[in-house]
Design an enzyme around this catalytic site. Sequence first.
Site, PDB file in Angstrom:
ATOM      1  N   ARG A  73       0.797  -1.220   0.000  1.00 61.98           N
ATOM      2  CA  ARG A  73       0.000   0.000   0.000  1.00 61.98           C
ATOM      3  C   ARG A  73       0.834   1.278   0.000  1.00 61.98           C
ATOM      4  O   ARG A  73       0.620   2.182  -0.812  1.00 61.98           O
ATOM      5  CB  ARG A  73      -0.940   0.034   1.235  1.00 61.98           C
ATOM      6  N   THR A  74       1.789   1.383   0.927  1.00 62.20           N
ATOM      7  CA  THR A  74       2.484   2.661   1.111  1.00 62.20           C
ATOM      8  C   THR A  74       3.333   3.005  -0.108  1.00 62.20           C
ATOM      9  O   THR A  74       3.262   4.118  -0.635  1.00 62.20           O
ATOM     10  CB  THR A  74       3.352   2.609   2.391  1.00 62.20           C
ATOM     11  N   LYS A 101      25.936  -4.406  -1.747  1.00 62.63           N
ATOM     12  CA  LYS A 101      27.400  -4.502  -1.859  1.00 62.63           C
ATOM     13  C   LYS A 101      28.067  -3.872  -0.648  1.00 62.63           C
ATOM     14  O   LYS A 101      29.277  -3.693  -0.608  1.00 62.63           O
ATOM     15  CB  LYS A 101      27.874  -3.799  -3.126  1.00 62.63           C
ATOM     16  N   ARG A 123      11.361   3.794   3.993  1.00 65.84           N
ATOM     17  CA  ARG A 123      10.871   2.824   4.983  1.00 65.84           C
ATOM     18  C   ARG A 123      12.063   1.978   5.399  1.00 65.84           C
ATOM     19  O   ARG A 123      12.837   1.525   4.550  1.00 65.84           O
ATOM     20  CB  ARG A 123       9.769   1.940   4.399  1.00 65.84           C
ATOM     21  N   HIS A 151       4.599   5.717  11.741  1.00 67.70           N
ATOM     22  CA  HIS A 151       4.150   5.579  10.345  1.00 67.70           C
ATOM     23  C   HIS A 151       3.187   6.750  10.124  1.00 67.70           C
ATOM     24  O   HIS A 151       1.970   6.576  10.108  1.00 67.70           O
ATOM     25  CB  HIS A 151       3.465   4.219  10.177  1.00 67.70           C
TER      26      HIS A 151
END
Length: 335
Positions: A73-74, A101, A123, A151
């Site tokens: 969703r986000t 890496k 996120r 959030h």
Amino acid sequence: MNREARATSQETRKLTALKRKDLLGIRELDVDEINLILDTAEVFKEISTREIKKVPTLRGKTIVNLFFEPSTRTRTSFEIAGKRLSADTINISVSTSSVVKGETLIDTARNLEAMVPDAIIIRHAVAGVPHQLARMVKTPVINAGDGAHEHPTQALLDALTIREHKGRLAGLKVAILGDIAHSRVARSNTFLLTKMGAFVAVSGPQTLLPPGYDQLVDDGLMVTPRIEEALEDADVVMVLRIQRERQKESFFPSLKEYAVRFGLTEERLRLAKDDVIVMHPGPMNRGVEIASEVADGPYSLILDQVTNGVAVRMAVLYLLTGGSAAKLTSSESVQ
Ligand code: CP
């Protein structure tokens, strides 16, 4: 003046721009800024109902999506939000980036900044990473979820959904049920709803109610392991997923037992008000924290939340990249 009256009286003062470079959490936002984002989202929401769902508002701006944790969703709604405003949106897949890496967050951030983006959305599984990033770069940073911390855009889209259906936030009883200890959604919603004058009743198994949660805000919050007490006369019920990816130990005997003792069933929902609304940030575990009959039932606004996620993220991108409510008084002005 009590909390509810204070929140309502502050609504009369209108801000036209946010007071900050970044959106990192709800805790630091004031009532005026929350109202500004929600009012701006209301204006932008109409664009998604048009046949051609695109306006040139952010033409020439570049938005970077940097997700170190999975998201449906986000991430998608930030990308759609940017595209509907004509920004160029870039998704960086961490698994195919130079992070694998061994490149550090600082170097990743500096390299991204060298490409002159207008906003970076991040996120991360570790609480505080978006704040670290925001200190390193001049570009606005938006927290799309950091560990179990915050959030903010989820709480804002939840607030928009409640406001649309109840006409207000102040004076409502909101029950938040489930894995509170590992939930950034619970924290952001607790900050937002209590600031706006709602009463929040948080409930779940005792092992998933973090010690000190009741001291998170000054007032307007009740913490109880009795789900029935939280549900009684609730105007809004928010159900949260068991965050198994953040749990290092067992907090309850089995998912079956959790469902029996704490799952939101039609029977339990009858304890709430007759016009209750049911919400869930997703992803849902049907039959565990919420019964399918409730998730798909007449009180559920779960997909309305997703729709509102696009509008809220359009508003946040607009306001953090230089947009002002003074230029945006009605949907007619968004051409
Ligand atoms: N509500 C939420 O954050 O969903 P995603 O994890 O799919 O983005």
